[in-house]
Structures are given as C-alpha cells and as structure tokens.
Design an enzyme around this catalytic site. Structure first.
Site, PDB file in Angstrom:
ATOM      1  N   TYR A  79     -15.917 104.726 -42.123  1.00  0.00           N
ATOM      2  CA  TYR A  79     -16.716 103.514 -42.313  1.00  0.00           C
ATOM      3  C   TYR A  79     -16.557 102.554 -41.136  1.00  0.00           C
ATOM      4  O   TYR A  79     -15.469 102.422 -40.578  1.00  0.00           O
ATOM      5  CB  TYR A  79     -16.284 102.805 -43.600  1.00  0.00           C
ATOM      6  N   TRP A 116     -18.909  99.483 -38.402  1.00  0.00           N
ATOM      7  CA  TRP A 116     -20.177  99.067 -37.788  1.00  0.00           C
ATOM      8  C   TRP A 116     -20.418  99.684 -36.420  1.00  0.00           C
ATOM      9  O   TRP A 116     -21.506  99.610 -35.893  1.00  0.00           O
ATOM     10  CB  TRP A 116     -20.226  97.542 -37.673  1.00  0.00           C
TER      11      TRP A 116
HETATM   12  N1  LIG Z   1     -10.557  90.424 -46.187  1.00  0.00           N
HETATM   13  C1  LIG Z   1     -11.782  90.869 -45.932  1.00  0.00           C
HETATM   14  N2  LIG Z   1     -11.946  92.087 -45.387  1.00  0.00           N
HETATM   15  C2  LIG Z   1     -13.182  92.537 -45.115  1.00  0.00           C
HETATM   16  C3  LIG Z   1     -14.322  91.758 -45.396  1.00  0.00           C
HETATM   17  C4  LIG Z   1     -14.127  90.474 -45.986  1.00  0.00           C
HETATM   18  O1  LIG Z   1     -15.092  89.751 -46.295  1.00  0.00           O
HETATM   19  N3  LIG Z   1     -12.849  90.058 -46.212  1.00  0.00           N
HETATM   20  N4  LIG Z   1     -15.570  92.238 -45.095  1.00  0.00           N
HETATM   21  C5  LIG Z   1     -15.737  93.678 -45.072  1.00  0.00           C
HETATM   22  C6  LIG Z   1     -17.009  94.075 -44.506  1.00  0.00           C
HETATM   23  S1  LIG Z   1     -18.395  93.429 -45.269  1.00  0.00           S
HETATM   24  C7  LIG Z   1     -17.141  94.955 -43.486  1.00  0.00           C
HETATM   25  S2  LIG Z   1     -18.701  95.517 -43.049  1.00  0.00           S
HETATM   26  C8  LIG Z   1     -15.966  95.501 -42.787  1.00  0.00           C
HETATM   27  C9  LIG Z   1     -16.184  95.674 -41.284  1.00  0.00           C
HETATM   28  O2  LIG Z   1     -15.210  96.494 -40.756  1.00  0.00           O
HETATM   29  P1  LIG Z   1     -15.483  97.427 -39.509  1.00  0.00           P
HETATM   30  O3  LIG Z   1     -16.905  97.808 -39.408  1.00  0.00           O
HETATM   31  O4  LIG Z   1     -14.491  98.528 -39.536  1.00  0.00           O
HETATM   32  O5  LIG Z   1     -15.152  96.431 -38.328  1.00  0.00           O
HETATM   33  P2  LIG Z   1     -15.518  96.494 -36.800  1.00  0.00           P
HETATM   34  O6  LIG Z   1     -14.544  95.586 -36.116  1.00  0.00           O
HETATM   35  O7  LIG Z   1     -16.964  96.235 -36.585  1.00  0.00           O
HETATM   36  O8  LIG Z   1     -15.168  97.986 -36.412  1.00  0.00           O
HETATM   37  C10 LIG Z   1     -15.905  98.735 -35.516  1.00  0.00           C
HETATM   38  C11 LIG Z   1     -14.972  99.499 -34.594  1.00  0.00           C
HETATM   39  O9  LIG Z   1     -15.759 100.398 -33.842  1.00  0.00           O
HETATM   40  C12 LIG Z   1     -15.386 100.296 -32.474  1.00  0.00           C
HETATM   41  N5  LIG Z   1     -16.558 100.703 -31.683  1.00  0.00           N
HETATM   42  C13 LIG Z   1     -17.581  99.948 -31.230  1.00  0.00           C
HETATM   43  N6  LIG Z   1     -18.465 100.707 -30.574  1.00  0.00           N
HETATM   44  C14 LIG Z   1     -18.000 101.978 -30.614  1.00  0.00           C
HETATM   45  C15 LIG Z   1     -18.478 103.224 -30.126  1.00  0.00           C
HETATM   46  O10 LIG Z   1     -19.536 103.326 -29.534  1.00  0.00           O
HETATM   47  N7  LIG Z   1     -17.715 104.324 -30.384  1.00  0.00           N
HETATM   48  C16 LIG Z   1     -16.545 104.264 -31.065  1.00  0.00           C
HETATM   49  N8  LIG Z   1     -15.872 105.393 -31.267  1.00  0.00           N
HETATM   50  N9  LIG Z   1     -16.071 103.093 -31.533  1.00  0.00           N
HETATM   51  C17 LIG Z   1     -16.794 101.978 -31.312  1.00  0.00           C
HETATM   52  C18 LIG Z   1     -14.952  98.876 -32.298  1.00  0.00           C
HETATM   53  O11 LIG Z   1     -14.104  98.752 -31.175  1.00  0.00           O
HETATM   54  C19 LIG Z   1     -14.231  98.601 -33.623  1.00  0.00           C
HETATM   55  O12 LIG Z   1     -12.879  98.969 -33.546  1.00  0.00           O
HETATM   56  O13 LIG Z   1     -14.844  94.641 -43.010  1.00  0.00           O
HETATM   57  C20 LIG Z   1     -14.603  94.437 -44.403  1.00  0.00           C
HETATM   58  N10 LIG Z   1     -13.331  93.765 -44.563  1.00  0.00           N
HETATM   59  N1  LIG Z   2     -20.750  86.259 -37.103  1.00  0.00           N
HETATM   60  C1  LIG Z   2     -20.663  87.265 -37.969  1.00  0.00           C
HETATM   61  N2  LIG Z   2     -21.676  87.505 -38.829  1.00  0.00           N
HETATM   62  C2  LIG Z   2     -21.564  88.517 -39.734  1.00  0.00           C
HETATM   63  C3  LIG Z   2     -20.443  89.386 -39.759  1.00  0.00           C
HETATM   64  C4  LIG Z   2     -19.382  89.092 -38.837  1.00  0.00           C
HETATM   65  O1  LIG Z   2     -18.342  89.770 -38.824  1.00  0.00           O
HETATM   66  N3  LIG Z   2     -19.527  88.033 -37.978  1.00  0.00           N
HETATM   67  N4  LIG Z   2     -20.402  90.424 -40.630  1.00  0.00           N
HETATM   68  C5  LIG Z   2     -21.663  90.892 -41.218  1.00  0.00           C
HETATM   69  C6  LIG Z   2     -21.409  91.728 -42.401  1.00  0.00           C
HETATM   70  S1  LIG Z   2     -20.858  93.312 -42.172  1.00  0.00           S
HETATM   71  C7  LIG Z   2     -21.631  91.310 -43.659  1.00  0.00           C
HETATM   72  S2  LIG Z   2     -21.394  92.379 -44.968  1.00  0.00           S
HETATM   73  C8  LIG Z   2     -22.095  89.964 -43.933  1.00  0.00           C
HETATM   74  C9  LIG Z   2     -21.292  89.363 -45.082  1.00  0.00           C
HETATM   75  O2  LIG Z   2     -21.944  88.280 -45.599  1.00  0.00           O
HETATM   76  P1  LIG Z   2     -21.281  87.478 -46.809  1.00  0.00           P
HETATM   77  O3  LIG Z   2     -20.487  88.396 -47.640  1.00  0.00           O
HETATM   78  O4  LIG Z   2     -22.335  86.701 -47.479  1.00  0.00           O
HETATM   79  O5  LIG Z   2     -20.357  86.489 -45.958  1.00  0.00           O
HETATM   80  P2  LIG Z   2     -18.894  85.903 -46.040  1.00  0.00           P
HETATM   81  O6  LIG Z   2     -18.728  85.223 -44.721  1.00  0.00           O
HETATM   82  O7  LIG Z   2     -17.900  86.917 -46.439  1.00  0.00           O
HETATM   83  O8  LIG Z   2     -18.976  84.850 -47.197  1.00  0.00           O
HETATM   84  C10 LIG Z   2     -19.894  83.770 -47.206  1.00  0.00           C
HETATM   85  C11 LIG Z   2     -19.295  82.604 -47.936  1.00  0.00           C
HETATM   86  O9  LIG Z   2     -19.141  82.894 -49.314  1.00  0.00           O
HETATM   87  C12 LIG Z   2     -18.247  81.949 -49.844  1.00  0.00           C
HETATM   88  N5  LIG Z   2     -17.568  82.499 -51.006  1.00  0.00           N
HETATM   89  C13 LIG Z   2     -16.496  83.314 -51.017  1.00  0.00           C
HETATM   90  N6  LIG Z   2     -16.115  83.580 -52.281  1.00  0.00           N
HETATM   91  C14 LIG Z   2     -16.980  82.922 -53.092  1.00  0.00           C
HETATM   92  C15 LIG Z   2     -17.110  82.797 -54.495  1.00  0.00           C
HETATM   93  O10 LIG Z   2     -16.350  83.341 -55.294  1.00  0.00           O
HETATM   94  N7  LIG Z   2     -18.163  82.052 -54.956  1.00  0.00           N
HETATM   95  C16 LIG Z   2     -19.033  81.439 -54.124  1.00  0.00           C
HETATM   96  N8  LIG Z   2     -20.037  80.770 -54.661  1.00  0.00           N
HETATM   97  N9  LIG Z   2     -18.900  81.520 -52.785  1.00  0.00           N
HETATM   98  C17 LIG Z   2     -17.904  82.251 -52.282  1.00  0.00           C
HETATM   99  C18 LIG Z   2     -17.248  81.654 -48.743  1.00  0.00           C
HETATM  100  O11 LIG Z   2     -17.038  80.250 -48.641  1.00  0.00           O
HETATM  101  C19 LIG Z   2     -17.890  82.268 -47.515  1.00  0.00           C
HETATM  102  O12 LIG Z   2     -17.896  81.421 -46.404  1.00  0.00           O
HETATM  103  O13 LIG Z   2     -21.973  89.133 -42.787  1.00  0.00           O
HETATM  104  C20 LIG Z   2     -22.538  89.724 -41.632  1.00  0.00           C
HETATM  105  N10 LIG Z   2     -22.594  88.710 -40.610  1.00  0.00           N
HETATM  106 MO   LIG Z   3     -20.235  94.238 -44.145  1.00  0.00          MO
END
Ligand SMILES: Nc1nc2c(c(=O)[nH]1)N[C@H]1C(S)=C(S)[C@@H](COP(=O)(O)OP(=O)(O)OC[C@H]3O[C@@H](n4cnc5c(=O)[nH]c(N)nc54)[C@H](O)[C@@H]3O)O[C@H]1N2
Ligand SMILES: Nc1nc2c(c(=O)[nH]1)N[C@H]1C(S)=C(S)[C@@H](COP(=O)(O)OP(=O)(O)OC[C@H]3O[C@@H](n4cnc5c(=O)[nH]c(N)nc54)[C@H](O)[C@@H]3O)O[C@H]1N2
Ligand SMILES: [Mo]
Length: 744
Positions: free
Chosen positions: A110, A112
C-alpha cells in the site's frame, strides 16, 4: 548546462515548472496555469539530491547471517552491485515460492508512490508478482476503508461511483446549497493533492465562490483551521460525530420536520432506526441533551443547526478522517440517514456527500472517465486478500480467524513481504507493534528512492528513481490537464526504475518475457499512451500523439464534465424506474445484509457506540490525539529535506492553552507525547483553535526512535491504536487514541 525555461512535470501535489543546472534540479516553480498552486514542490531540489537517497542496492548485514530481527531498524547494510543484489533477492523469492507457495508472499504494498501512468510502483510490483504465480493482495485503503464498505451497503454504489456520479459537484453546491455542514471541515490544505496529480487546483476557488454567494459553511470539527475563515465553527469532541448526528435527527423528529414522504418513497427501514432514535428499545432518547453531553456541542446549537438544515438547502459533507476511527462505519450511515430524513437527497445542492476538500478531486462531478493508460497487472492466481490495515495482525497471527464485512476468514502465513511505493512505517498505526510483526517473515524487500524508516527495516533495499529521473505521462481522470513528464535529470546514484528492478528479478525467475512482453520502457509508455488515446477517442475526446505532447509538454484536453443527470437525482424522480443497486433498490436506513452479519456492535442501522478511547473514557490518558495529514507535504514524502529545515523537527503538536497551562507547557516547549504504546517528542503549539483535551499532531515525520524507543521526530503512529474500525470494514482507526503530554 542550464535550462532557462524549465520544464513542467506533474506530481500528486500539482504540476510544477522544474529548472535544472548541471544535471541537478535547482528550482521548482508553480505551474503557470494553476490559480492556487501548492507550495509543496518548493523543497524538491533538496529532497531529490538529499544524502538520504538510497545510493546503491543494499542488503541488511543481519539478514545475511540469518537474523530476522529487523523491526527495530538498528542493523547496518552492505552495499552490493545490482547483479549480486538481484541474484540474492531472486534466489530468496524462488526459495519461498518453492517451499511455501505464492500464498506466502504479501505484495499488497500500500502507498501513494508517485504520479505517472507507467512508473507506478505498486502496478509494477503487482504485475511482476502475477507473472511469477501471484501474491496475497490487500483490499481497501488507509484513506477511507469504512466509506468504501458502507456506501455500497447504504446506496448500492462504490465510493468512486458515488463521489463522481452521484453526490453533488461543487458547481451545484455553489449554485444551490445554502448550508454546507462539513464534518471534519473542508480544508484546502488537503485539497493540494490528488492521486494522479492536478493541473489547476480548484477547491479553494469553489470555496471562494460559495462564500461570495453567501453560503453558510458549518465546520463541525475539533479544529477551527479545518475550514476557511468565513465558516462557522462548531467545536466537537473527536469520535462523537455519530452522537451529534443522532441529536440532530432527534430534533427533526421532535419538531416534526422529518420528510416522511421521502423516507417512504426512497428508503427502507426508517421505523427500525426511529425506534432506536426515540429510545423505544433501550429507553434512551438520542435527543439534543443526550447528544450535547457526548459531543460537547450545546443542545441549543444542535437545535439551531437542525432547524437551519431543515429550512435551507443543505448538503451534509463528511471528511474521511471522521471514519478513520473506531466504528467509523457509523458516522457515514448516521449522516446518510439524517440526509434522508431531511428529504433533500437528489435535489440540486442537497443530500449527503463526502471527500470535498479531502483531495482536490472531491466534488468534481461526473467526468468522462477516460479509460486506458494503466499498466496491465495480469491476473492473480492467489485468491487470498486482507483488509489493508490488518497487515500487522496478519504477520503476527498466521492462521487466526477474523471477520470482514460478513465473511469469515483466516490470516495467511506470510514469509516474504515486498513493498514498492509505500511507507508502512509512516502509514501504519502502533509502530512498535508493527516492529514486532516485521520480525516474522523470512525476508522483506523494499524499493524506495530514500532511506525511509521502512527501507531501514528491510532485508534488501533497491534504490528507485524519482519521477524526475525517468520519462512518463500523467493523466488524472478528474483533471483536464495532460502532462508529459520529461526525464529532467539522470538517475541519482545507482537508482533504477521500478520496472527495471522487477524486470531484473523476473529475468532471474524465468518470467522476463511474461513481464515485459518484449517491450522496453519506451515501448511500454508508447503502448499505454496509445491505449489512453484510443479510449479517449472512443469517448469523443481528442488527445494529441505522444510526440506532440512531448513537444508541448502539457495540454488541456476537452474533457468537460458530463451533463448527465446524477444517479440520485434520477432515483429521486422515479425510484421504481431508477432503483439503486441495493438489495431493496432504496437507500438502506436499515440493512438486512448488515443485520444478518449478527455483529453484536451493529444492529443493522446507524448507532452510537462509544469508542474504547475517547474523551468520554476516564482512563489513565486524558487527551485525545488526532493525527491529520500534513499541510507542507504528502504523507512522508520529501521528508528527508523538510526535516533538515531549522527547528522543523520534532513536529509541532497543537494543544489548547488551558491544557498547556495545567501542565506547565509553554508555547514552543519541547514535549513528550505518550501512552502505553509509545512515546514521541514534539514541540508544543498553544492555540485556542482546538477543542480542550485534543492534541493535533500531523503525520509525516519519519520514524526515528532513540535508544529508549522514543520517536525523536514526532511521528503520531507510535501512539495510535492498531485495531479495525469494526468487523464490518476492518479499516484503520488512527483517530481513536488517548495520550498524555509532558514538558521535558
Ligand atoms: N496516524 C495516522 N496515520 C495515517 C493517516 C492518518 O490520518 N493518521 N492517514 C493514512 C492515509 S489516508 C494514507 S493514504 C497513508 C499514506 O501512507 P503512504 O502512502 O505509505 O505514504 P507516502 O509517504 O506517500 O509513501 C510513499 C512512499 O513511496 C516512495 N516513492 C515515491 N515514488 C516512488 C517510486 O517511484 N518508486 C518507489 N519504489 N517508491 C516511491 C516515497 O519515497 C515514500 O516512501 O497514511 C495513513 N496513515
Ligand atoms: N497536504 C496534504 N494533503 C493531503 C494528504 C497529505 O498527506 N498532505 N493526504 C491525502 C490523503 S491520502 C487523504 S486520504 C486525505 C485525507 O483527508 P481527511 O481524512 O479528510 O483529512 P485529515 O487531515 O486526516 O483530517 C481532516 C480533519 O478532520 C478533523 N477530525 C479528526 N477527527 C475528527 C472527528 O472525530 N470528528 C470531526 N468532526 N473531525 C475530525 C481533524 O481536525 C482534521 O484536521 O488527504 C489527502 N490530502
Ligand atoms: Mo489516504
């Protein structure tokens, strides 16, 4: 040699004009077509040329001795020539296949990775593994697992179909919505990104238009900053949204504002839900006072909001964070139920929607889904999958039974883990537990450009190129721009493209022809592009030839959103002629399918279930930790360079001044955030814009524990809890964690 005009390339956070000098990236400027460009790209030069790039193939010294203790990340690595490292990896992959079968390979991988159609790391890995007999894959995402499982139960539609073809798009919201009630807010910080890259950011523009026409945006969130300044902030206790929504629903009942006609025509099971809402079954009316005590939102505010929602055109929007929590299935169901009670589903600008502002793709409406252009991954003969966030459970408990959306399953016994394009030591919860799980397999192979915490915990690390070191093209289905992604610089160190790495392994495992089909990288890109071009032509969309695109760098394609009536509008107009693909053909306020799962926590309609960790728990840890997405980057990407900026690490943790004062924590103080699961350092940011009792520590710092296992960078995942949302979706629950904080 200097490149005066620079060249445009795409990335998840938007396109940028990138300048090179003497083979190095020196600057990344905003793409000139973008009215609201992201500033994330500014750090590109430092990140791409950072000392933390993996320079050569590397093998963990301990693994060569037969030691699996990799989870703690303390071992050092032996650099090797490519041929030698590929030989070693291929031999181990071959051995595991022979002895344990392909069902012992976890290739879910998993993450991005990066934008670009061909060099998509997971796609390349999955294709490679399918060519050698398959792998255990994953289902769902860390982003929105509960949403992905619940929308089909409630509306009969997959999440993408729901978001793109059903829920209201921004243009409708701006034109018709009077009240936009956003659970989790609508934060342009998150709308910087889209999985396939974006040409011109649009969410901020839509929000400005909504403000200009006098729309009311209600930000229901523990943080004021989750929505623009013009919004009305309704501070809420984290994890309590379901209770608040039930309180709003009860108000509609109490004041006689329920649209019974809509419920009768378009939904099933309202009576069952109503009995629960009014307390017929358990003697507890879920009224505004009840909801106020749980959510911290005053009963008068709940009553006022319910009235406003019933008397104005209202869209209920939900951020994905709200469902990334224990029982994250429930707020979605409760919100959809409330929208049904209001009777505005299928009306312009009304109803229930999700993901607005969560990425820049939210609310884009029914685009022509231009197909094609994706690397064919082949078919996977191994049928076993896991819900994505259960990876540590799987590694720790081979053979253990678990339940998932009505199915009884068992975890496979995994011997080999291959990861390309993701960083589990960023994204997974409870990292100390992941460390223990990580010691279980015989071998872990990681491709990454950087020495991330995951790479440091692998047995074999293959250095991957970044997008700037290879040619590709980018095309995000919800964005009208098409980009050539030129090779701007040579591969750094000995980095190779993921495709080339897997070709090397496939060759050693007798599967090169199957993997490459006789094409080189250029041939593949040409094939994918032609495929995309043909499918676009079938949709009546003209796309230039690849050479022309290359010469022009980027083009705007005529891919206007389709004007087709949304699925829900048609359904509302005539539910018999346009039934939803649910078992009943209606919106399922009550789901027999879920009731039949007989999970004790869920009776078959939305319910409030107190989380095991939240501010209502009077346990040892008094503060609720939220870990939203970072504003200055995407997840853990580019972190190597960001962490170098003066004072940038450990990360800032936001805390209410009253909580700071109670603990002697001053603004800017170095603190430890801790619970039974772990400890991390952070720097306190005192702000009255968070609910008292809540800490906000964004994700994205690389995990770097010191000698005592204390993370030094401020990675919230040392503190988060690794349990599924519930047996329905088994999604991640990062937002459900209690902690404490102390000055040090
Ligand atoms: N506590 C907490 N944890 C969370 C979340 C949260 O809200 N709270 N959000 C979750 C969510 S929604 C998501 S989507 C995940 C995201 O988690 P990830 O998608 O695992 O995070 P990234 O840092 O985007 O990881 C991408 C990796 O791919 C590498 N990469 C980039 N380009 C390439 C390439 O071309 N080839 C290869 N081999 N590698 C490459 C980058 O260096 C990086 O290490 O995190 C989750 N974790
Ligand atoms: N710049 C930037 N943008 C991103 C990403 C990134 O890594 N960086 N990641 C992307 C990815 S993979 C994803 S999945 C999306 C995630 O998008 P979301 O999941 O919507 O984003 P978060 O930043 O995790 O949370 C948004 C807000 O929800 C509020 N929140 C948390 N818990 C609760 C709750 O229990 N109730 C309510 N009402 N609010 C709550 C928090 O204050 C938080 O700031 O963002 C995407 N956009
Ligand atoms: Mo995500």
């Amino acid at each position: 040699m200097s490149d005066d005009r620079g060249r445009v390339t795409s990335a998840h956070w938007g396109a940028a004009r990138v300048f090179t000098e003497d083979g190095r990236i020196v600057r990344a400027d905003p793409f000139e077509e973008d009215p609201d460009p992201s500033s994330i790209a500014r750090i590109l030069p430092q990140a791409v040329h950072h000392a933390d790039r993996v320079a050569r193939p590397s093998v963990r010294r301990g693994w060569l001795r037969g030691d699996r203790a990799r989870g703690a990340g303390r071992d050092d690595f032996v650099e090797m020539p490519w041929d030698e490292a590929l030989d070693i990896a291929a031999e181990e992959i071959g051995r595991i296949r022979r002895v344990h079968g392909n069902g012992a390979i976890y290739g879910g991988s998993y993450g991005w990775s990066s934008a670009g159609r061909f060099h998509h790391a997971q796609g390349q890995l999955h294709r490679f593994l399918n060519c050698i007999g398959g792998y255990v894959a994953h289902q769902g995402t860390y982003s929105l697992s509960a949403m992905e499982i619940m929308l089909p139960h409630i509306f009969g539609l997959g999440e993408i179909a729901f978001r793109h073809c059903t829920q209201e798009r921004w243009s409708e919201i701006v034109a018709h919505t009077e009240t936009l009630v956003a659970f989790g807010g609508i934060n342009t910080k998150n709308a910087q990104t889209i999985a396939g890259g974006t040409g011109a950011h649009r969410t901020a523009r839509h929000l400005r238009a909504f403000e200009a026409k006098g729309g009311t945006l209600v930000n229901v969130s523990p943080q004021r900053e989750d929505s623009p300044a013009f919004s009305r902030w309704v501070p809420v206790v984290p994890g309590s949204d379901t209770a608040l929504i039930l309180g709003l629903a009860h108000e509609l009942e109490r004041t006689g504002r329920v649209d019974h006609r809509f419920l009768a025509r378009c939904t099933v099971g309202y009576d069952r839900f109503r009995g629960y809402l009014l307390g017929h079954a358990d003697g507890v009316a879920k009224d505004a006072d009840w909801a106020a005590a749980i959510s911290g939102v005053p009963a008068a505010t709940i009553a006022g909001l319910a009235e406003r929602m019933a008397t104005t055109r209202t869209m209920i929007a939900m951020a994905w964070s709200v469902q990334r929590a224990e029982n994250g299935e429930q707020p979605i169901w409760a919100a959809a139920t409330l929208a049904a009670m209001l009777g505005q589903i299928g009306l312009p600008g009304g109803g229930f929607g999700e993901g607005y502002g969560t990425t820049d793709a939210g609310g884009t409406g029914p685009m022509r889904r231009l197909g094609g252009g994706a690397l064919p991954q082949g078919t996977n003969p191994v049928r076993t999958t896991i819900p994505v966030a259960r990876v540590a459970d799987m590694l720790l408990n081979p053979g253990m039974p678990y339940q998932y959306n009505g199915e009884d399953r068992t975890y496979p016994d995994i011997r080999l883990v291959m990861w390309a394009g993701g960083n589990p030591y960023h994204h997974h919860q409870d990292l100390r537990r992941l460390e223990r799980a990580w010691d279980k397999p015989d071998c872990i192979i990681v491709n990454d450009p950087w020495w991330t915490a995951t790479a440091r915990r692998a047995d074999i690390v293959f250095p991957a190129t970044t997008p700037y070191e290879r040619e590709d093209f980018a095309r995000e289905p919800s964005d009208p721009y098409l980009f050539h992604m030129p090779r701007l610089i040579d591969p750094q160190g000995e980095a190779r493209d993921d495709h080339e790495i897997f070709r090397g392994l496939a060759a050693r495992l007798g599967a090169e022809e199957a993997f490459t089909e006789g094409l080189d990288t250029e041939g593949w890109i040409a094939r994918l592009y032609e495929d995309f071009r043909e499918k676009s032509a079938e949709q009546g969309v003209a796309v230039p030839g690849f050479d022309e695109l290359k010469a022009r760098n980027w083009v705007l394609i005529d891919d206007a959103p389709q004007a087709a009536e949304s699925v829900l509008a048609a359904f509302r107009r005539d539910p018999d002629a346009h039934p939803l693909p649910t078992p009943s053909g209606r919106i399922e306020v009550f789901s027999r399918t879920i009731a039949a799962m007989a999970y004790d926590h869920c009776p078959g309609h939305a319910v409030w279930i107190a989380p095991t960790e939240w501010l209502g728990t009077r346990g040892r840890y008094p503060l609720h930790l939220l870990s939203p997405q970072p504003g200055d980057k995407l997840h853990s990407q580019l972190e190597a360079a960001l962490a170098d900026e003066p004072g940038a690490r450990p990360m800032q943790v936001a805390i209410h001044p009253d909580e700071g004062a109670a603990r002697g924590i001053a603004d800017g103080a170095l603190v430890e955030v801790f619970n039974d699961r772990g400890v991390c350092l952070a720097r306190a940011r005192l702000t009255a814009d968070v609910v008292p009792g809540v800490l906000i520590l964004p994700t994205g710092a690389w995990y770097r524990p010191d000698g005592q296992g204390r993370d030094t960078q401020g990675n919230p995942n040392v503190l988060t809890r690794d349990i599924g949302t519930s047996r329905i979706a088994q999604g991640p629950t990062a937002q459900t964690s209690l902690v404490d904080i102390r000055a040090i």
